[in-house]
Scaffold this motif. Structure first.
Motif, PDB file in Angstrom:
ATOM      1  N   ILE A 195       1.834 -50.885 -10.123  1.00 50.52           N
ATOM      2  CA  ILE A 195       2.530 -50.326 -11.272  1.00 50.52           C
ATOM      3  C   ILE A 195       1.680 -49.189 -11.834  1.00 50.52           C
ATOM      4  O   ILE A 195       0.650 -49.447 -12.475  1.00 50.52           O
TER       5      ILE A 195
ATOM      6  N   ALA B 118      -1.953 -52.820 -11.921  1.00 55.89           N
ATOM      7  CA  ALA B 118      -1.699 -51.571 -12.646  1.00 55.89           C
ATOM      8  C   ALA B 118      -2.840 -50.600 -12.353  1.00 55.89           C
ATOM      9  O   ALA B 118      -4.007 -51.006 -12.266  1.00 55.89           O
TER      10      ALA B 118
ATOM     11  N   ARG C 117       0.025 -58.217  -8.613  1.00 48.68           N
ATOM     12  CA  ARG C 117       0.568 -57.187  -9.500  1.00 48.68           C
ATOM     13  C   ARG C 117      -0.616 -56.410 -10.065  1.00 48.68           C
ATOM     14  O   ARG C 117      -1.434 -56.956 -10.806  1.00 48.68           O
TER      15      ARG C 117
ATOM     16  N   LEU D 169      -0.646 -59.356 -15.623  1.00 44.19           N
ATOM     17  CA  LEU D 169      -1.109 -58.562 -14.479  1.00 44.19           C
ATOM     18  C   LEU D 169      -2.266 -59.277 -13.795  1.00 44.19           C
ATOM     19  O   LEU D 169      -3.121 -59.878 -14.444  1.00 44.19           O
ATOM     20  N   ASP D 170      -2.305 -59.206 -12.475  1.00 42.80           N
ATOM     21  CA  ASP D 170      -3.442 -59.788 -11.754  1.00 42.80           C
ATOM     22  C   ASP D 170      -4.678 -58.898 -11.863  1.00 42.80           C
ATOM     23  O   ASP D 170      -5.800 -59.395 -11.920  1.00 42.80           O
TER      24      ASP D 170
ATOM     25  N   SER E 147       2.003 -55.367 -19.974  1.00 39.75           N
ATOM     26  CA  SER E 147       0.824 -55.676 -19.166  1.00 39.75           C
ATOM     27  C   SER E 147       0.493 -57.164 -19.121  1.00 39.75           C
ATOM     28  O   SER E 147      -0.506 -57.558 -18.519  1.00 39.75           O
TER      29      SER E 147
ATOM     30  N   ARG F 128      -0.140 -50.553  -1.626  1.00 41.22           N
ATOM     31  CA  ARG F 128       1.265 -50.808  -1.295  1.00 41.22           C
ATOM     32  C   ARG F 128       1.450 -51.161   0.168  1.00 41.22           C
ATOM     33  O   ARG F 128       2.295 -51.999   0.502  1.00 41.22           O
TER      34      ARG F 128
ATOM     35  N   HIS G 247       1.018 -55.295  -1.922  1.00 36.98           N
ATOM     36  CA  HIS G 247       0.825 -55.563  -3.341  1.00 36.98           C
ATOM     37  C   HIS G 247       1.831 -54.765  -4.183  1.00 36.98           C
ATOM     38  O   HIS G 247       2.322 -53.709  -3.769  1.00 36.98           O
ATOM     39  N   ILE G 248       2.119 -55.273  -5.360  1.00 39.41           N
ATOM     40  CA  ILE G 248       3.037 -54.605  -6.287  1.00 39.41           C
ATOM     41  C   ILE G 248       2.209 -53.719  -7.202  1.00 39.41           C
ATOM     42  O   ILE G 248       1.435 -54.219  -8.033  1.00 39.41           O
TER      43      ILE G 248
END
Length: 424
Positions: free
Chosen positions: A186, A162, A160, A222-223, A219, A179, A183-184
């Motif tokens: 945000i 951001a 994850r 988040l990774d 947040s 993407r 990966h996710i």
């Protein structure tokens, strides 16, 4: 109806190649940079019935809408899209994937099309159109190979991540690359942003350089956070007000964000906070590595403070902090190169000032590939220069571009005029 075929053998299993194409971000990655195309409406995937809308800007400035619909979906061997409306009279594009070895896939793009204008359109335009198709699919296949090679090097479970500055040149390309790797992502956006243009599901984190994170709890866990936001240094003349905005958008915004992230119960494991090679100042032909001392001048002072602004996260000890020091990032339709190309193509280009100043550049694909490496490699920490191996003087840089576009570069821009136009 005319036919076109492009094919390549990729050293990956068919499932991996197919999965790359069905993930969000694939279309963004595969749009050639020289084509003035933007995604106006995103699909939720490539399943039957999904639609995507493109806006194509013609050389004369007119915008054309291309609406495509996915009509076949047979993973991992085939998917198909057709044009519902757009510039072509007919267009059917089959994406075919054939396993040709234990870890090899034959990727084929099979296209049937009819140009507008009947027989006259075919006679006058088919040869040039086919040349453009060849060029486009050479690019698309090369990007697919490079992306999959990079992603295979750092295989991991989905993270994850951001990203601030996600709509900028570097941010938009990085988001697409992340993407396609599964990966996710945000995006971090300002309040009021139209989220539908950023992702199909509209998932975002609201923030602003002045306020920081609107809801910090979003947040938690988040990774990674990639912080790329900052006012462009080349969009306005450097007045005292603009210089303060440049500094605040980097230093104050980063300091606030780093402080908020450090106060979370679960801070990110990695914080990639952008910096720039401007930190070294004007050093002539001196060879500079990350161990070199900072230089002097406005940009150097800002960059030093910019990197220091991440100290709140560094201090907690659990977050790996990396500062990619970006050189001049090149893309034919954005930033520095986009401003240089029009006058050079008109034969009006030339060196800027003395022409002896060094321009350490990097292509957009190499830039985002390097940032991906910094995210995924646990050994990466601190400052890392992201530039090509061989810097060029401004004179050689301009002459190289002029040679590529087959134009002279005979009109230098005096330093005095540059100072009038751009300020300090």
């Amino acid at each position: 109806m005319s036919q076109f075929l492009a094919e390549s053998v990729l050293p990956f299993e068919r499932e991996a190649v197919f999965a790359y194409h069905e993930r969000p971000g694939a279309l963004d990655r595969l749009l050639p940079p020289w084509q003035n195309v933007e995604i106006a409406k995103r699909s939720n995937g490539i399943d039957v019935g999904e639609q995507v809308e493109l806006r194509i800007k013609s050389p004369i400035g007119m915008k054309v809408t291309w609406l495509a619909k996915h009509t076949k979906y047979t993973p991992p061997s085939l998917f198909e899209d057709i044009q519902l409306s757009g510039p072509m009279k007919n267009w059917v594009h089959q994406h075919v994937f054939e396993q040709v070895g234990p870890k090899s896939t034959l990727m084929k793009d099979c296209i049937e099309y009819t140009l507008p204008g009947g027989w006259l359109g075919k006679v006058c335009g088919d040869a040039s159109f086919r040349n453009e198709l060849r060029r486009m699919f050479r690019y698309r296949h090369a990007v697919t190979l490079d992306d999959l090679s990079l992603q295979q090097k750092f295989s991991s479970s989905p993270l994850r991540i951001a990203v601030s500055g996600s709509t900028g040149l570097v941010g938009s390309h990085l988001v697409a690359l992340l993407r396609t790797a599964g990966h996710i992502v945000i995006p971090m956006v300002r309040p009021g942003t139209d989220r539908r243009k950023l992702s199909a599901d509209g998932a975002c984190i609201e923030w602003s350089p002045q306020q920081g994170l609107v809801r910090p709890e979003q947040s938690e866990g988040l990774d990674a956070v990639v912080h790329l936001a900052g006012k462009s240094i080349g969009d306005a003349r450097w007045s005292p007000t603009v210089k303060q905005e440049l500094r605040d958008s980097r230093v104050a915004a980063t300091e606030l964000l780093a402080k908020q992230l450090a106060e979370l119960n679960k801070p990110p494991q990695v914080f990639v906070s952008c910096s720039a090679i401007g930190i070294y100042g004007n050093r002539g032909a001196e060879e500079l590595s990350e161990s070199a001392m900072a230089g002097s001048g406005f940009l150097a002072d800002v960059a030093v403070a910019w990197e220091k602004a991440a100290d709140p996260l560094r201090a907690i000890g659990s977050t790996r902090v990396v500062h990619p020091r970006l050189g001049i990032v090149l893309h034919p339709r954005h930033a520095a190169l986009a401003k240089l190309l029009p006058p050079i193509r008109m034969g009006l280009g030339g060196t800027m000032g003395s022409g002896r100043q060094y321009w350490s550049w990097v292509s957009i694909d190499d830039c985002v590939g390097a940032i991906y490496h910094l995210l995924m490699d646990s050994r990466a920490e601190g400052a890392v220069n992201i530039v090509s191996p061989e810097p060029m003087t401004n004179r050689d840089f301009i002459r190289t571009i002029a040679k590529v576009v087959r134009r002279p570069a005979l009109f230098p821009v005096p330093a005095s005029l540059l100072k009038v136009l751009l300020g300090e």
